[in-house]
Design a protein around this motif. Structure first.
Motif, mmCIF file in Angstrom:
data_model
loop_
_atom_site.group_PDB
_atom_site.id
_atom_site.type_symbol
_atom_site.label_atom_id
_atom_site.label_comp_id
_atom_site.label_asym_id
_atom_site.label_seq_id
_atom_site.Cartn_x
_atom_site.Cartn_y
_atom_site.Cartn_z
ATOM 1 N N VAL A 185 -20.623 6.541 10.645
ATOM 2 C CA VAL A 185 -20.460 6.475 9.192
ATOM 3 C C VAL A 185 -18.984 6.619 8.839
ATOM 4 C CG1 VAL A 185 -20.968 7.670 7.023
ATOM 5 C CG2 VAL A 185 -22.794 7.277 8.692
ATOM 6 N N ALA A 186 -18.264 7.505 9.503
ATOM 7 C CA ALA A 186 -16.836 7.698 9.227
ATOM 8 C C ALA A 186 -16.051 6.441 9.570
ATOM 9 C CB ALA A 186 -16.318 8.895 10.015
ATOM 10 N N VAL A 187 -16.357 5.833 10.710
ATOM 11 C CA VAL A 187 -15.661 4.593 11.110
ATOM 12 C C VAL A 187 -15.999 3.477 10.138
ATOM 13 C CG1 VAL A 187 -15.516 2.828 12.917
ATOM 14 C CG2 VAL A 187 -15.456 5.241 13.532
ATOM 15 N N ALA A 188 -17.256 3.349 9.747
ATOM 16 C CA ALA A 188 -17.671 2.307 8.801
ATOM 17 C C ALA A 188 -16.975 2.516 7.461
ATOM 18 C CB ALA A 188 -19.188 2.305 8.654
ATOM 19 N N SER A 189 -16.887 3.778 7.020
ATOM 20 C CA SER A 189 -16.209 4.084 5.759
ATOM 21 C C SER A 189 -14.729 3.723 5.842
ATOM 22 C CB SER A 189 -16.368 5.555 5.412
ATOM 23 O OG SER A 189 -17.710 5.886 5.211
ATOM 24 N N ALA A 190 -14.104 4.049 6.956
ATOM 25 C CA ALA A 190 -12.682 3.737 7.145
ATOM 26 C C ALA A 190 -12.460 2.228 7.134
ATOM 27 C CB ALA A 190 -12.168 4.356 8.431
ATOM 28 N N MET A 241 -8.095 -6.376 0.339
ATOM 29 C CA MET A 241 -8.485 -7.279 -0.747
ATOM 30 C C MET A 241 -7.672 -6.981 -2.014
ATOM 31 S SD MET A 241 -10.603 -9.438 0.426
ATOM 32 C CE MET A 241 -11.166 -10.158 -1.078
ATOM 33 N N ARG A 242 -7.474 -5.697 -2.306
ATOM 34 C CA ARG A 242 -6.696 -5.312 -3.489
ATOM 35 C C ARG A 242 -5.249 -5.785 -3.369
ATOM 36 N NH1 ARG A 242 -5.364 0.611 -4.456
ATOM 37 N NH2 ARG A 242 -3.453 0.177 -5.523
ATOM 38 N N ALA A 243 -4.673 -5.639 -2.187
ATOM 39 C CA ALA A 243 -3.291 -6.087 -1.968
ATOM 40 C C ALA A 243 -3.198 -7.604 -2.117
ATOM 41 C CB ALA A 243 -2.803 -5.648 -0.603
ATOM 42 N N GLU A 244 -4.190 -8.320 -1.607
ATOM 43 C CA GLU A 244 -4.196 -9.783 -1.714
ATOM 44 C C GLU A 244 -4.306 -10.217 -3.178
ATOM 45 O OE1 GLU A 244 -7.137 -13.416 -0.489
ATOM 46 O OE2 GLU A 244 -6.987 -11.745 0.916
ATOM 47 N N ALA A 274 -14.416 0.012 5.701
ATOM 48 C CA ALA A 274 -14.687 -0.457 4.341
ATOM 49 C C ALA A 274 -13.472 -0.198 3.445
ATOM 50 C CB ALA A 274 -15.940 0.217 3.794
ATOM 51 N N LEU A 275 -12.879 0.979 3.554
ATOM 52 C CA LEU A 275 -11.681 1.291 2.768
ATOM 53 C C LEU A 275 -10.518 0.380 3.140
ATOM 54 C CD1 LEU A 275 -11.770 5.189 2.629
ATOM 55 C CD2 LEU A 275 -12.080 3.590 0.733
#
Length: 161
Positions: A7-12, A21-24, A14-15
Motif C-alpha cells: 500500500v505504501a509503494v502504491a501510494s508513493a 501529471m500536475r507538472a505536465e 500514485a503520488l
C-alpha cells in the motif's frame, strides 16, 4: 506487513504519477499563456496596421493611385425608401480627391481651411502652429481695438476742449 508495504509503494507511485501529471499540465498552461500573449500582441499590431491603412488620407492616396477622382456630384440612396437622392456626374480630369468628414471634427476644420485657401490636394496641418497663429491674430485684433479706442478717446478730448 507485506500488505502495508505494498500500500505504501502504491501510494508513493500514485503520488509520483499525480505530481508528474500536475507538472505536465503546468507546463502546458505556461505554453498556452505564452501563446495567448503572442497572439494578443499580433492582434494589436494588425489592428494598428488596419487603422493606418484605412485612414481617410491613405484611402485617398490609394484611390488616386488607381486613377480615381473626385466626382462632380454625389448620389445618395435613402436606406428607408431605397430612392436615389441627387444625380451623380463623373469627375473631371485632374480633380483631386478630398476627404469628407463630419463638420465637428478637427479634420473637417482643417479641410475648411484648405478650401478657404484655394489650394488643391492633400494638406497636412500642424494644430499647434494653427493655435499659435490664431492666438497671434486674436492678440493683434485686440491691440487694434485698443488703439482705435484710444484714438477715439483722444479725439473726444480734443473736441471737448
Amino acid at each position: 506487513m507485506a500488505l502495508a508495504v505494498l500500500v505504501a509503494v502504491a501510494s508513493a507511485l500514485a503520488l509520483l504519477f499525480l505530481n508528474t501529471m500536475r507538472a505536465e499540465q503546468s507546463f502546458t498552461l505556461s505554453t498556452l499563456r505564452s501563446d495567448v500573449s503572442t497572439l494578443n500582441e499580433r492582434e494589436q499590431a494588425l489592428d494598428s496596421e488596419i487603422s493606418a491603412v484605412s485612414a481617410p488620407e491613405e484611402l485617398t492616396l490609394k484611390a488616386e493611385s488607381y486613377g480615381m477622382g473626385k466626382p462632380a456630384s454625389i448620389t445618395y440612396v435613402s436606406r428607408d425608401t431605397g430612392k436615389k437622392l441627387g444625380v451623380a456626374h463623373p469627375s473631371q480630369a485632374g480633380t483631386a480627391l478630398s476627404v469628407n468628414t463630419l463638420p465637428s471634427t478637427p479634420a473637417s476644420k482643417a479641410a475648411g481651411e484648405v478650401i478657404a485657401s484655394g489650394t488643391v490636394g492633400l494638406h497636412i496641418t500642424d494644430p499647434v502652429a494653427q493655435a499659435q497663429a490664431r492666438a497671434k491674430e486674436k492678440a493683434a485684433a485686440e491691440a487694434a481695438k485698443k488703439s482705435e479706442a484710444a484714438k477715439k478717446s483722444e479725439a473726444a478730448k480734443k473736441t471737448s476742449k
